[in-house]
Design a protein around this motif. Structure first.
Motif, mmCIF file in Angstrom:
data_model
loop_
_atom_site.group_PDB
_atom_site.id
_atom_site.type_symbol
_atom_site.label_atom_id
_atom_site.label_comp_id
_atom_site.label_asym_id
_atom_site.label_seq_id
_atom_site.Cartn_x
_atom_site.Cartn_y
_atom_site.Cartn_z
ATOM 1 N N SER A 1 0.830 -1.215 0.000
ATOM 2 C CA SER A 1 0.000 0.000 0.000
ATOM 3 C C SER A 1 0.857 1.255 0.000
ATOM 4 O O SER A 1 2.027 1.226 0.392
ATOM 5 N N GLY A 2 0.231 2.340 -0.413
ATOM 6 C CA GLY A 2 0.901 3.635 -0.387
ATOM 7 C C GLY A 2 1.144 4.080 1.040
ATOM 8 O O GLY A 2 2.163 4.708 1.352
ATOM 9 N N THR A 3 0.204 3.750 1.916
ATOM 10 C CA THR A 3 0.359 4.098 3.320
ATOM 11 C C THR A 3 1.633 3.459 3.878
ATOM 12 O O THR A 3 2.441 4.137 4.523
ATOM 13 N N ASN B 1 4.751 5.210 2.487
ATOM 14 C CA ASN B 1 4.991 6.504 3.138
ATOM 15 C C ASN B 1 5.486 6.322 4.571
ATOM 16 O O ASN B 1 6.412 7.009 5.018
ATOM 17 N N HIS C 1 -1.732 13.671 3.314
ATOM 18 C CA HIS C 1 -2.240 12.312 3.495
ATOM 19 C C HIS C 1 -1.573 11.642 4.696
ATOM 20 O O HIS C 1 -2.233 10.989 5.502
ATOM 21 N N GLU D 1 -3.582 8.443 7.370
ATOM 22 C CA GLU D 1 -2.784 7.246 7.630
ATOM 23 C C GLU D 1 -2.890 6.836 9.097
ATOM 24 O O GLU D 1 -1.948 6.334 9.706
ATOM 25 N N GLU E 1 3.203 16.409 -1.193
ATOM 26 C CA GLU E 1 2.338 15.495 -1.937
ATOM 27 C C GLU E 1 2.101 16.084 -3.329
ATOM 28 O O GLU E 1 1.801 17.271 -3.443
ATOM 29 N N ASN F 1 -4.084 15.348 -2.750
ATOM 30 C CA ASN F 1 -5.371 14.644 -2.718
ATOM 31 C C ASN F 1 -6.454 15.566 -2.155
ATOM 32 O O ASN F 1 -7.361 15.997 -2.869
ATOM 33 N N ASP G 1 5.297 12.211 -1.457
ATOM 34 C CA ASP G 1 4.175 11.287 -1.550
ATOM 35 C C ASP G 1 3.630 11.450 -2.965
ATOM 36 O O ASP G 1 2.855 12.361 -3.250
ATOM 37 N N ALA H 1 1.640 9.484 -4.723
ATOM 38 C CA ALA H 1 0.534 8.562 -5.027
ATOM 39 C C ALA H 1 -0.044 8.882 -6.412
ATOM 40 O O ALA H 1 -0.369 7.983 -7.180
ATOM 41 N N ARG H 2 -0.151 10.189 -6.710
ATOM 42 C CA ARG H 2 -0.668 10.599 -8.019
ATOM 43 C C ARG H 2 0.364 11.407 -8.814
ATOM 44 O O ARG H 2 0.019 12.307 -9.574
ATOM 45 N N CYS I 1 1.989 5.282 -6.352
ATOM 46 C CA CYS I 1 0.914 4.278 -6.302
ATOM 47 C C CYS I 1 0.654 3.724 -7.689
ATOM 48 O O CYS I 1 0.600 4.472 -8.669
ATOM 49 N N LYS J 1 -3.910 3.625 -8.165
ATOM 50 C CA LYS J 1 -4.825 4.774 -8.325
ATOM 51 C C LYS J 1 -5.080 4.957 -9.818
ATOM 52 O O LYS J 1 -5.621 4.081 -10.453
ATOM 53 N N SER K 1 2.214 -0.252 -4.366
ATOM 54 C CA SER K 1 2.928 1.019 -4.340
ATOM 55 C C SER K 1 4.408 0.695 -4.330
ATOM 56 O O SER K 1 4.790 -0.428 -3.994
HETATM 57 C C1 LIG Z 1 -4.119 6.993 -1.768
HETATM 58 C C2 LIG Z 1 -3.032 7.794 -1.271
HETATM 59 C C3 LIG Z 1 -1.960 7.215 -0.563
HETATM 60 C C4 LIG Z 1 -1.845 5.745 -0.251
HETATM 61 O O1 LIG Z 1 -2.998 5.111 0.033
HETATM 62 P P1 LIG Z 1 -3.171 3.537 0.154
HETATM 63 O O2 LIG Z 1 -4.641 3.405 0.130
HETATM 64 O O3 LIG Z 1 -2.534 3.141 1.416
HETATM 65 O O4 LIG Z 1 -2.495 2.876 -1.026
HETATM 66 C C5 LIG Z 1 -0.952 8.038 -0.146
HETATM 67 N N1 LIG Z 1 -0.965 9.348 -0.414
HETATM 68 C C6 LIG Z 1 -1.951 9.930 -1.108
HETATM 69 C C7 LIG Z 1 -1.876 11.375 -1.407
HETATM 70 C C8 LIG Z 1 -3.024 9.185 -1.565
HETATM 71 O O5 LIG Z 1 -3.991 9.779 -2.243
#
Ligand SMILES: *Cc1c(COP(=O)(O)O)cnc(C)c1O
Length: 339
Positions: free
Chosen positions: A58-60, A63, A84, A89, A136, A140, A169, A171-172, A197, A200, A208
């Protein structure tokens, strides 16, 4: 047919992605013997111009591992109030690494180098030691906004001058790269660690990757193990990632185009108070007081359209790989005639 616009995480693997996954060569990744995982990690490290990348569930977790790699208990991380790592988290930064977050009051999840300078604690024993700056991109909670790269460079200078780690971060990050026509290498040159990620916008079912140079990444696998994230024959999942890197990055511009069209329509509708400027695939907007949020989302639900609330009267729509042209036409029509 449900039209799910709650997040870009709701996508399911395409037929071709699934076929690629089924054909993956696999092995035990805890022994570093999964060839497809190794290939994905090599590919991403090279893409960002770094020497090491590690696959995470996971991204969490990616990070949280980065925070652990950069800090010691009692220290402080500088990030935006929308971050995020702070909001979504589960308080992991304090739980896993024993650090506190110094929140900056940024704009749409982004702040300036001078805000960072002001937030660094002086070098006195009674202060928490500042050790990491985290940003980030895209943001998000900030509505998919993209950083101005020149500000990132300025923040990097501040980090260098103050011996602070710099984590992205991402993710995007793919959405930002496509919109701003930036390269992964330019991010690799600036950040010590980058999480990206695959699940996403890129449409993978899971995955991730944390990317950095050998020195800082030396302990990444140990931390991943401590967090319970070591995996075995996950080449099937890494194969989805390799497929997505090849086939699903450029197409993000289609998601962005649809989000822009939603922005345009929403900003013309009488029951909408404000739409935040759309840069990528996230549309955040507020209703005026002619309709309650719950009534609005319920009405959409009756048309099989799902969106989510972000709190503080904000609603969010996210466009993605599984949001087709036909669905888009229907959503535009429903929004236009909803009230
Ligand atoms: C979705 C997201 C993550 C990671 O999320 P997981 O659901 O754990 O994969 C991390 N940072 C941002 C900005 C996100 O949008």
């Amino acid at each position: 047919m449900i039209i799910d616009l709650r997040s870009d995480t709701v996508t399911k693997p395409t037929k071709y992605m699934l076929e690629t996954m089924m054909q993956a060569q696999v092995g035990d990744d805890v022994f570093s013997e999964d060839p497809t995982v190794n290939q994905l990690e090599k590919r991403l490290a090279k893409m960002f111009g770094k020497s090491r990348a590690v696959f995470f569930p996971s991204g969490t977790m990616a990070n949280q591992t980065a925070i652990k790699l950069h800090t010691n208990p009692g220290e402080q991380v500088i990030c935006d109030k929308y971050a995020h790592i702070y909001n979504y988290e589960s308080g992991g930064a304090s739980f896993n690494s024993g650090v506190s977050c110094r929140l900056l009051d940024g704009h749409r999840g982004m702040f300036t180098a001078s805000q960072v300078v002001e937030a660094i604690n002086p070098d006195a024993f009674y202060y928490s030691q500042t050790s990491l700056v985290e940003i980030e991109n895209t943001t998000n909670k900030g509505g998919g906004a993209c950083w101005d790269f020149s500000e990132i460079l300025k923040i990097k200078e501040v980090c260098k001058a103050n011996n602070l780690g710099f984590h992205l971060d991402g993710a995007r990050i793919w959405n930002a790269l496509v919109v701003k026509k930036e390269s992964p290498q330019q991010y690799g040159q600036v950040f010590d660690t980058i999480s990206v990620c695959l699940s996403k916008g890129l449409g993978c079912p899971i995955g991730s990757v944390l990317i950095g140079d050998e020195g800082i990444m030396k302990n990444a696998i140990r931390i991943r193990k401590i967090f319970g994230g070591n995996m075995r024959q996950v080449g099937y999942l890494a194969a989805a990632g390799l497929y997505a890197l090849e086939n699903h990055i450029e197409r993000l511009s289609e998601d962005h185009k649809k989000a822009k069209e939603l922005e345009k329509l929403l900003s013309e509708l009488s029951y909408i108070k404000v739409v935040e400027p759309v840069e990528t695939n996230i549309v955040i907007f507020e209703l005026n007081n002619t309709i309650k949020e719950a009534d609005f989302t319920q009405k959409l639900k009756e048309h099989n359209i799902l969106i989510i609330s972000m709190g503080s009267n904000k609603l969010r729509i996210v466009t993605h790989l599984d949001y087709t042209d036909d669905m888009h036409e229907k959503v535009l029509k429903v929004l236009k005639n909803l009230i």
